[in-house]
Every structure is written in C-alpha cells, then in structure tokens.
Write a protein that holds these residues in place. Structure first.
Motif, PDB file in Angstrom:
ATOM      1  N   LEU A 143       0.833  -1.204   0.000  1.00 15.86           N
ATOM      2  CA  LEU A 143       0.000   0.000   0.000  1.00 15.86           C
ATOM      3  C   LEU A 143       0.867   1.253   0.000  1.00 15.86           C
ATOM      4  CD1 LEU A 143      -2.761  -1.050   2.577  1.00 15.86           C
ATOM      5  CD2 LEU A 143      -3.040  -0.816   0.097  1.00 15.86           C
ATOM      6  N   ALA A 144       1.905   1.257   0.842  1.00 12.36           N
ATOM      7  CA  ALA A 144       2.780   2.429   0.921  1.00 12.36           C
ATOM      8  C   ALA A 144       3.498   2.653  -0.402  1.00 12.36           C
ATOM      9  CB  ALA A 144       3.783   2.244   2.054  1.00 12.36           C
ATOM     10  N   THR A 145       3.912   1.584  -1.062  1.00 10.74           N
ATOM     11  CA  THR A 145       4.575   1.704  -2.364  1.00 10.74           C
ATOM     12  C   THR A 145       3.660   2.371  -3.379  1.00 10.74           C
ATOM     13  OG1 THR A 145       5.915  -0.261  -1.932  1.00 10.74           O
ATOM     14  CG2 THR A 145       5.659   0.394  -4.240  1.00 10.74           C
ATOM     15  N   CYS A 146       2.359   2.147  -3.234  1.00 13.80           N
ATOM     16  CA  CYS A 146       1.371   2.745  -4.130  1.00 13.80           C
ATOM     17  C   CYS A 146       0.902   4.126  -3.659  1.00 13.80           C
ATOM     18  CB  CYS A 146       0.171   1.818  -4.277  1.00 13.80           C
ATOM     19  SG  CYS A 146       0.533   0.284  -5.147  1.00 13.80           S
ATOM     20  N   GLY A 147       1.488   4.635  -2.588  1.00 15.88           N
ATOM     21  CA  GLY A 147       1.098   5.945  -2.076  1.00 15.88           C
ATOM     22  C   GLY A 147      -0.168   5.944  -1.261  1.00 15.88           C
ATOM     23  N   LEU A 148      -0.633   4.763  -0.843  1.00 13.15           N
ATOM     24  CA  LEU A 148      -1.876   4.637  -0.076  1.00 13.15           C
ATOM     25  C   LEU A 148      -1.510   4.411   1.387  1.00 13.15           C
ATOM     26  CD1 LEU A 148      -3.804   2.285  -2.550  1.00 13.15           C
ATOM     27  CD2 LEU A 148      -3.553   4.777  -2.637  1.00 13.15           C
ATOM     28  N   LEU A 179       2.940   2.808 -10.596  1.00 13.32           N
ATOM     29  CA  LEU A 179       2.022   3.654 -11.353  1.00 13.32           C
ATOM     30  C   LEU A 179       1.255   2.844 -12.394  1.00 13.32           C
ATOM     31  CD1 LEU A 179       1.082   6.555 -11.527  1.00 13.32           C
ATOM     32  CD2 LEU A 179       2.911   7.018 -13.162  1.00 13.32           C
ATOM     33  N   GLN A 180       1.928   1.879 -13.008  1.00 17.26           N
ATOM     34  CA  GLN A 180       1.240   1.028 -13.978  1.00 17.26           C
ATOM     35  C   GLN A 180       0.174   0.181 -13.295  1.00 17.26           C
ATOM     36  OE1 GLN A 180       3.767  -1.408 -16.461  1.00 17.26           O
ATOM     37  NE2 GLN A 180       2.103  -2.779 -17.036  1.00 17.26           N
ATOM     38  N   ALA A 181       0.523  -0.402 -12.143  1.00 21.88           N
ATOM     39  CA  ALA A 181      -0.444  -1.223 -11.409  1.00 21.88           C
ATOM     40  C   ALA A 181      -1.654  -0.388 -10.994  1.00 21.88           C
ATOM     41  CB  ALA A 181       0.223  -1.844 -10.186  1.00 21.88           C
ATOM     42  N   LEU A 182      -1.412   0.818 -10.512  1.00 21.91           N
ATOM     43  CA  LEU A 182      -2.507   1.702 -10.120  1.00 21.91           C
ATOM     44  C   LEU A 182      -3.337   2.115 -11.334  1.00 21.91           C
ATOM     45  CD1 LEU A 182      -0.679   3.915  -7.496  1.00 21.91           C
ATOM     46  CD2 LEU A 182      -2.678   2.482  -7.039  1.00 21.91           C
ATOM     47  N   LEU A 196      -3.907   6.763 -17.931  1.00 23.34           N
ATOM     48  CA  LEU A 196      -2.723   7.614 -17.995  1.00 23.34           C
ATOM     49  C   LEU A 196      -2.266   7.720 -19.444  1.00 23.34           C
ATOM     50  CD1 LEU A 196      -0.768   6.162 -14.944  1.00 23.34           C
ATOM     51  CD2 LEU A 196      -1.896   8.394 -15.064  1.00 23.34           C
ATOM     52  N   ALA A 197      -2.102   8.941 -19.926  1.00 25.51           N
ATOM     53  CA  ALA A 197      -1.651   9.143 -21.297  1.00 25.51           C
ATOM     54  C   ALA A 197      -0.136   8.958 -21.357  1.00 25.51           C
ATOM     55  CB  ALA A 197      -2.033  10.545 -21.764  1.00 25.51           C
ATOM     56  N   PRO A 198       0.349   8.037 -22.171  1.00 23.54           N
ATOM     57  CA  PRO A 198       1.801   7.785 -22.226  1.00 23.54           C
ATOM     58  C   PRO A 198       2.611   9.029 -22.571  1.00 23.54           C
ATOM     59  CG  PRO A 198       0.571   6.088 -23.393  1.00 23.54           C
ATOM     60  CD  PRO A 198      -0.413   7.158 -23.062  1.00 23.54           C
ATOM     61  N   ALA A 199       2.007   9.928 -23.394  1.00 24.92           N
ATOM     62  CA  ALA A 199       2.748  11.116 -23.811  1.00 24.92           C
ATOM     63  C   ALA A 199       2.894  12.135 -22.677  1.00 24.92           C
ATOM     64  CB  ALA A 199       2.063  11.768 -25.002  1.00 24.92           C
ATOM     65  N   HIS A 200       2.103  11.965 -21.658  1.00 24.27           N
ATOM     66  CA  HIS A 200       2.142  12.922 -20.542  1.00 24.27           C
ATOM     67  C   HIS A 200       2.296  12.141 -19.238  1.00 24.27           C
ATOM     68  CE1 HIS A 200       0.911  16.093 -23.319  1.00 24.27           C
ATOM     69  NE2 HIS A 200      -0.028  15.270 -23.755  1.00 24.27           N
ATOM     70  N   GLN A 201       3.426  11.499 -19.084  1.00 28.60           N
ATOM     71  CA  GLN A 201       3.663  10.658 -17.920  1.00 28.60           C
ATOM     72  C   GLN A 201       3.600  11.485 -16.641  1.00 28.60           C
ATOM     73  OE1 GLN A 201       3.916   7.451 -18.134  1.00 28.60           O
ATOM     74  NE2 GLN A 201       4.218   7.018 -15.973  1.00 28.60           N
ATOM     75  N   LYS A 202       2.821  11.016 -15.692  1.00 31.33           N
ATOM     76  CA  LYS A 202       2.659  11.712 -14.424  1.00 31.33           C
ATOM     77  C   LYS A 202       3.445  11.008 -13.335  1.00 31.33           C
ATOM     78  CE  LYS A 202      -2.055  13.370 -15.443  1.00 31.33           C
ATOM     79  NZ  LYS A 202      -1.743  14.807 -15.413  1.00 31.33           N
ATOM     80  N   SER A 203       3.770  11.752 -12.301  1.00 33.22           N
ATOM     81  CA  SER A 203       4.337  11.130 -11.114  1.00 33.22           C
ATOM     82  C   SER A 203       3.221  10.437 -10.354  1.00 33.22           C
ATOM     83  CB  SER A 203       4.993  12.195 -10.229  1.00 33.22           C
ATOM     84  OG  SER A 203       3.991  13.053  -9.691  1.00 33.22           O
ATOM     85  N   LEU A 204       3.591   9.610  -9.393  1.00 31.59           N
ATOM     86  CA  LEU A 204       2.585   8.913  -8.592  1.00 31.59           C
ATOM     87  C   LEU A 204       1.651   9.899  -7.892  1.00 31.59           C
ATOM     88  CD1 LEU A 204       1.540   6.171  -7.601  1.00 31.59           C
ATOM     89  CD2 LEU A 204       3.237   6.257  -5.781  1.00 31.59           C
ATOM     90  N   PRO A 205       2.146  10.921  -7.185  1.00 30.74           N
ATOM     91  CA  PRO A 205       1.234  11.882  -6.551  1.00 30.74           C
ATOM     92  C   PRO A 205       0.330  12.600  -7.551  1.00 30.74           C
ATOM     93  CG  PRO A 205       3.437  12.089  -5.621  1.00 30.74           C
ATOM     94  CD  PRO A 205       3.556  11.189  -6.813  1.00 30.74           C
ATOM     95  N   GLN A 206       0.859  12.928  -8.729  1.00 32.05           N
ATOM     96  CA  GLN A 206       0.039  13.604  -9.734  1.00 32.05           C
ATOM     97  C   GLN A 206      -1.076  12.703 -10.242  1.00 32.05           C
ATOM     98  OE1 GLN A 206       3.200  14.607 -12.487  1.00 32.05           O
ATOM     99  NE2 GLN A 206       3.186  16.771 -11.869  1.00 32.05           N
ATOM    100  N   ALA A 207      -0.750  11.438 -10.468  1.00 31.70           N
ATOM    101  CA  ALA A 207      -1.772  10.502 -10.941  1.00 31.70           C
ATOM    102  C   ALA A 207      -2.861  10.312  -9.888  1.00 31.70           C
ATOM    103  CB  ALA A 207      -1.120   9.166 -11.287  1.00 31.70           C
ATOM    104  N   LEU A 208      -2.462  10.159  -8.640  1.00 30.35           N
ATOM    105  CA  LEU A 208      -3.459   9.990  -7.580  1.00 30.35           C
ATOM    106  C   LEU A 208      -4.351  11.223  -7.471  1.00 30.35           C
ATOM    107  CD1 LEU A 208      -1.256   8.252  -4.846  1.00 30.35           C
ATOM    108  CD2 LEU A 208      -3.138   7.211  -6.144  1.00 30.35           C
ATOM    109  N   TRP A 243      -6.920  11.118 -10.216  1.00 27.92           N
ATOM    110  CA  TRP A 243      -7.984  10.148  -9.961  1.00 27.92           C
ATOM    111  C   TRP A 243      -8.887  10.594  -8.815  1.00 27.92           C
ATOM    112  CZ3 TRP A 243      -3.523   6.252 -10.489  1.00 27.92           C
ATOM    113  CH2 TRP A 243      -3.350   5.913 -11.832  1.00 27.92           C
ATOM    114  N   VAL A 244      -8.347  11.312  -7.833  1.00 30.62           N
ATOM    115  CA  VAL A 244      -9.194  11.863  -6.772  1.00 30.62           C
ATOM    116  C   VAL A 244     -10.227  12.802  -7.380  1.00 30.62           C
ATOM    117  CG1 VAL A 244      -9.238  13.465  -4.821  1.00 30.62           C
ATOM    118  CG2 VAL A 244      -7.579  11.601  -4.851  1.00 30.62           C
ATOM    119  N   ASN A 245      -9.800  13.672  -8.278  1.00 29.42           N
ATOM    120  CA  ASN A 245     -10.722  14.618  -8.902  1.00 29.42           C
ATOM    121  C   ASN A 245     -11.772  13.898  -9.741  1.00 29.42           C
ATOM    122  OD1 ASN A 245      -9.356  16.818  -7.796  1.00 29.42           O
ATOM    123  ND2 ASN A 245      -7.968  16.992  -9.547  1.00 29.42           N
TER     124      ASN A 245
END
Length: 332
Positions: A76-81, A290-293, A305-317, A320-322
């Motif tokens: 969970l921690a590895t996934c930022g949760l 990030l891929q697993a999430l 996640l758009a491959p052309a605009h790779q996000k960091s883990l916090p950015q992706a989360l 998805w929150v929004n």
C-alpha cells in the motif's frame, strides 16, 4: 443510534477503511478495492478529504500467513496509499467481540447451535433441497428453540425472529433511506449498484457469530470494528455486497450506525472467476506502481494515464481523486 442519526453523521464527516485479510499479498483485485476506498476518502467534501484507515482482518487465524500483513502494508505504501492512523489487527480485539455477543445473548438475538455442516446438509436433503454451486445452504433453524440435549458448537444470530419483530416500514421510505426493513426484507442503497434487497431469513438463515472452532465470524467482527472505529463509509469489492444485509441487521441489534456502502467492480481471471488468493491470483508486480494503479483505475472507470504525458505517482493519484469526486462523491 437511529438510522436518521447515522445518516446525519455521515453527511458531515467521513471515516473510511480498507480491511484486507493477511492470507497473502495484495493482487490486482484487492488493489482495486484499496484504491477505491482511498480515493473515496480523499475526494470527500469537494476534495477536502476524509480519513482513511487500514484494518488487518486476521480473525480467521488458520488462513493467515505470517508476514502477509506487513507485506500488504508495504505494498500500500509503495502505491502511495498510507492510512491516517496506525493499522489495527482484529486478532487483538476479541474482548470487543465477546462483549457484543453477550449483548446479543441478553437481548435474545443470539442462541447456541449444535449443528455441523453435515447436519445442515442432511436437513436440506431430507426436504429435497440441493445446493447451487458456490452457494451456502441457508440455516434451517434446527437449534433456534433449543439444543434438545446436544452440546453447543457455535453461536448464531436469530435473523428470523429479529426480522419478524422489526416494525415494518413502507418500501418507498426504504428506497429513500440508507437502509430499511419492509416485509421481512432488508433494503439498502449501494452508491454504485443502486437499490438492493435481501430476505436474510430465507437466503441465509440464522447466521454464525462465533464458529465451532471458537473463532469469531467475519460478520460480527466487521460490524463491531466498524462501529468502534466510527466508520461512516464502506468501500469494498462487489463480492461482499451480499454480506451487507446481515451486517445491517447486526448494526440494528447492537444499536450502532449503519455506514454508507459502495461495492466496486470485480477483477476476474481468464476463467471468468473472481481473482482471489484462494484460486491462486498472482501477487502484485509493483516494480512500476504507477502502472499497477493505472490498471486498477481503469477497472473503476477512471481516466487512463496518457503515455505522452507521464505523471508522477502523486500527480496521478490527484487526477484520480478529482475524477472520483465527479463520479461518486456528489452531495448526498
């Protein structure tokens, strides 16, 4: 606490939880449930967020694997949760479950049972009833009114008499509330699945609270823990949806609030069966969390996640929150 009081509390606060069983590491299906429960908490109240807890449901000790709980927390921690409080372990909470059982016994809602699984199967066979694949046979009520000289093996909740003694509420009110009981049927509203109902007495029968091996049953433990931790929102896999009516009955009998429920889509294997540790689901490969999430997010209907605009883990989360807030966390 009444149903109305519980609903009022839920509109103002949010306390969610992810409750894995340490029978092995997280797999793709359990990550979907973990991500969904985390997103639901973080998206609450216009993105201001609620609290998210982790509870290790290790009450079924023979099935638990040493070190699995610690591995799950690491995954969970590895996934930022990361939970907002230190996790709790069900195996340390037996005194709370015993107190709840004693309350139910005093109230006349629980009784000792001498029946084995074979006894239940034989009782159904005598009536010409078969068992559907993967389905448990409803308890026929053999010990409801006494053991007839046999020794007690387990304790059961008297769902049949409890339902009969509940004041009936009209179905239209049941449809507008978090839950209601009408005509011996428990009605509740799932935030994803919509209106749900079950006749517990005929579908399940009087269900187990403490097992013949002395271990606490899941239904009692989860209700006691959700109440003790002030859980207002439960987000979990769709395979657990049919547990909800039994838990609502226990919540009513114990006088605790009923949370809001949302059951997430299941991840199935090539054979069409739900991924689970019991049928050999592979552990998560978190070399790229990030891929697993991202794969879990797509199961939940969230943006890829758009491959052309790779996000960091916090950015992706955050993205998805929004998205989750738009899809699920509308004002009640």
């Amino acid at each position: 606490m009444t149903n109305g009081e519980g609903a009022q509390r839920q509109t103002g606060t949010y306390q969610g939880r992810f409750a894995p069983s340490p029978t092995g590491p997280l797999h793709a299906g359990s990550l979907v449930a973990a991500l969904a429960s985390w997103l639901d908490a973080r998206a609450w109240n216009g993105g201001q967020g609620g609290r998210w807890l982790v509870r290790i449901e290790d009450v079924d000790t023979p099935r638990c694997i040493p070190g699995a709980a610690e591995l799950i927390l690491q995954q969970l921690a590895t996934c930022g949760l990361v939970p907002d409080e230190p996790p709790v372990w069900q195996s340390t909470r037996g005194a709370l479950y015993q107190q709840a059982l004693e309350q139910l016994i005093v109230q006349g809602h629980a009784y000792p049972c001498a029946c084995s699984r074979k006894d239940i199967e034989d009782a159904h066979a005598a009536q010409g009833h078969g068992r559907a694949r993967h389905a448990a046979l409803p308890y026929p009520g053999t010990c409801r009114h006494g053991l007839r000289g046999r020794s007690a093996r387990s304790w059961r909740f008297n769902a049949t008499d409890f339902l009969k003694n509940q004041p009936l509420e009209p179905v239209d009110k049941a449809q507008a509330a978090i839950f209601s009981i009408a005509n011996d049927t428990v009605h509740w509203t799932d935030r994803r699945l919509g209106l749900q109902s079950q006749q517990v007495a005929s579908a399940v029968g009087d269900f187990v609270l403490r097992r013949a091996d002395g271990l606490w049953a899941y239904q009692l433990a989860v209700v006691v823990d959700d109440a003790a931790q002030h859980i207002t929102h439960v987000v979990r896999g769709e395979d657990l949806a049919d547990n909800t009516p039994r838990q609502i009955l226990l919540q009513q009998a114990l006088g605790v609030a009923t949370p809001s429920y949302l059951h997430t889509p299941l991840v199935c294997g090539a054979n069409g069966e739900k991924l689970s540790k019991q049928n050999g689901a592979a552990a998560l490969d978190l070399r790229d969390p990030l891929q697993a999430l991202g794969e879990a997010a797509q199961v939940l209907g969230l943006p890829a996640l758009a491959p052309a605009h790779q996000k960091s883990l916090p950015q992706a989360l955050e993205m998805w929150v929004n998205a989750w807030a738009r899809n699920y966390n509308r004002p009640p």
